[in-house]
Design a protein around this motif. Sequence first.
Motif, short mmCIF file in Angstrom:
data_model
loop_
_atom_site.label_atom_id
_atom_site.label_comp_id
_atom_site.label_asym_id
_atom_site.label_seq_id
_atom_site.Cartn_x
_atom_site.Cartn_y
_atom_site.Cartn_z
N THR A 29 -2.61 -4.37 2.41
CA THR A 29 -3.18 -3.07 2.10
C THR A 29 -4.58 -3.21 1.53
O THR A 29 -4.84 -4.11 0.73
N HIS A 30 -5.46 -2.35 1.97
CA HIS A 30 -6.82 -2.34 1.44
C HIS A 30 -6.94 -1.19 0.45
O HIS A 30 -6.83 -0.02 0.84
N VAL A 31 -7.17 -1.52 -0.79
CA VAL A 31 -7.28 -0.49 -1.83
C VAL A 31 -8.73 -0.32 -2.22
O VAL A 31 -9.41 -1.29 -2.53
N GLN A 32 -9.22 0.89 -2.19
CA GLN A 32 -10.59 1.14 -2.61
C GLN A 32 -10.59 1.58 -4.06
O GLN A 32 -10.16 2.69 -4.37
N SER A 33 -11.10 0.75 -4.94
CA SER A 33 -11.07 1.10 -6.36
C SER A 33 -12.02 2.26 -6.64
O SER A 33 -11.94 2.89 -7.68
N THR A 34 -12.96 2.50 -5.73
CA THR A 34 -13.87 3.62 -5.94
C THR A 34 -13.21 4.95 -5.64
O THR A 34 -13.61 5.98 -6.16
N SER A 35 -12.22 4.91 -4.78
CA SER A 35 -11.51 6.15 -4.48
C SER A 35 -10.59 6.46 -5.66
O SER A 35 -10.14 5.58 -6.37
N ASN A 36 -10.30 7.73 -5.87
CA ASN A 36 -9.41 8.05 -6.97
C ASN A 36 -7.95 8.10 -6.51
O ASN A 36 -7.08 8.60 -7.19
N ALA A 37 -7.74 7.58 -5.34
CA ALA A 37 -6.37 7.58 -4.81
C ALA A 37 -5.66 6.27 -5.12
O ALA A 37 -4.47 6.13 -4.84
N TRP A 38 -6.38 5.33 -5.71
CA TRP A 38 -5.78 4.01 -5.84
C TRP A 38 -4.52 3.96 -6.70
O TRP A 38 -3.64 3.13 -6.47
N PRO A 39 -4.39 4.82 -7.72
CA PRO A 39 -3.15 4.72 -8.50
C PRO A 39 -1.90 4.88 -7.65
O PRO A 39 -0.84 4.30 -7.94
N HIS A 40 -2.01 5.62 -6.57
CA HIS A 40 -0.84 5.82 -5.71
C HIS A 40 -0.34 4.49 -5.13
O HIS A 40 0.85 4.26 -5.01
N TYR A 41 -1.31 3.66 -4.76
CA TYR A 41 -0.92 2.38 -4.16
C TYR A 41 -0.09 1.53 -5.13
O TYR A 41 0.79 0.79 -4.73
N LEU A 42 -0.39 1.68 -6.41
CA LEU A 42 0.26 0.83 -7.40
C LEU A 42 1.74 1.13 -7.57
O LEU A 42 2.50 0.31 -8.09
N LEU A 43 2.12 2.32 -7.13
CA LEU A 43 3.53 2.69 -7.28
C LEU A 43 4.46 1.67 -6.63
O LEU A 43 5.51 1.34 -7.16
#
Lengths: 290, 290
Positions: free
Chosen positions: A167-181
Amino acid sequence: MSGETLTISDRIQKGLDDLTRAERQLAHSILENYPASGLGPLSALAKDANVSGPTVARMVQKLGFKGYPEFQAELREELKAKVKNPIAKHDTWAEGAPSEHLLNRFTDEVIENIRHTLGQIDPNDFDAACRTCADTNHHLYIVGGRITHTLAEYLFLHMQLIRPKITHVQSTSNAWPHYLLDVEDGDVFVIFDMRRYENNTLKLAEMAHAKGARLILFTDQWRSPVHHLAEISFSSRIVVPSAWDSAVSPLLLLETMISTVQGLTWGDTKDRMEALEDMFDQTKLFRKFT
Amino acid sequence: MSGETLTISDRIQKGLDDLTRAERQLAHSILENYPASGLGPLSALAKDANVSGPTVARMVQKLGFKGYPEFQAELREELKAKVKNPIAKHDTWAEGAPSEHLLNRFTDEVIENIRHTLGQIDPNDFDAACRTCADTNHHLYIVGGRITHTLAEYLFLHMQLIRPKITHVQSTSNAWPHYLLDVEDGDVFVIFDMRRYENNTLKLAEMAHAKGARLILFTDQWRSPVHHLAEISFSSRIVVPSAWDSAVSPLLLLETMISTVQGLTWGDTKDRMEALEDMFDQTKLFRKFT
DNA sequence: TCTTCTTTGTAATAAATCTTTCAGAATTCT
DNA sequence: AGAATTCTGAAAGATTTATTACAAAGAAGA
């Protein structure tokens, strides 16, 4: 480049467009080890370029020489002249540009960066990191920042071909917390963080770490604060004569890692294998036009 | 530097005392234009030294070669090795890893790539391309392909800080034709296209060219077909010991270009960067420097 | 799809390059 | 000074190397 005579190398490059496939193959072969390869026997050069003898003979005639021996004679003259000239001139990277030209200064600095970066690397760490990235028992997350996301993306693109669960997570996007679930104990994060270090990236790293993830960090010589959490860190030297930093050394590490990982996972996932074979075939096709 | 073989030049000089008159004459002649004179035909060398052919033949046998051709072969090998830039010559990059370790092999190859890439660059072309990219009278479009879009993105990110009127077009997306609507005569396209060359990119280039745009191309050593349309092309060497190609040399060019362009537009860049810093501060994206 | 033109490699030919032999010149030694 | 030894180059022979002619394969055009 004013009244100077064109070297054979120049002439070949200039006329590269007017050449046929076999001739272009040959041209590249000549330039590859210039001028050494052109000073050997015709047959050796032909074999080296995977073309026939006559192709070589025709090519040198196209270049304006009466025959191969005459071509060689001029190569030797060039060589004589080059050896005699003051060294400084061909000690530069971009010949034809003064050593003060940014092309040369920048490249000097980049090479220094590479030397330092590689000099500080622990091969065991590197191999360990590659094994970790090759391990498909765990999910692999790749995280980049505002500028470094290009590096992250580059790694992601290649890893995608090599292994699943990525998975590619963009830390600049504010969607990243979702990935951490979905992060589980033992999952792997490859994190890019160069100055100026980003708060988002640090937070993300902390949370991932708290969930039991293992962190591999690509950072600069001053090290992102993330490195306290990281299992393995790679510091690259990134300073160049520019208002910005260079991504060359980290990219070099990255590419080496990609190559290593792909070597490790060879034979794993069948689907990917076939995809790779396919790519190899295509590469070979290209080789034909080399 | 342990197992290094003595060069032929060294060997000749070392044994200079044990030579006979004619051989000494010959030896000096060889060293006079080393190694060029030794790479020509035996008869030429003999004539040059005012000795007979057989003297040359005997001499090279005395040096331990089976015959003159073998002697020449070694001279060429020496030349090959010598041509490699001294800076690039490095036993091992990653100390503590054997020279066969991929870290060292990969880096060797990348340095060679850089050397070749820079060696083939025309500084005038480069400067011209930079000026074109710095010219804010025209819009600047940046185009990348499937893999190369990371390079395009990298350029875009920096150019964004340097100048206005800039657009990143993804040739992989099917939305790109929309961008072309606004293209005007004199607009500039920076296009990335490495093997395997993408049809979309070529089409895009053709349409842009038809609308009067000027094209600057970053491609590999085999050159994308786009280069027929391009005003200026830069070919990078990209082959590494990997299933994929290296983006290091093109990245190096890119960074040098960014630095140059930013130098050309300094007044404007300064303002833009300050404005940007402000915005970042407000979003607290970065940590404060200590 | 068929024709025409270009490109490419095989094989034969021509040319040059290298090696060897041998006799004369130079050097060394007695 | 004379003999033995070593060195050197001319010429012939052997080998390699480059060139040419031609036919097959491939690309371009009708």
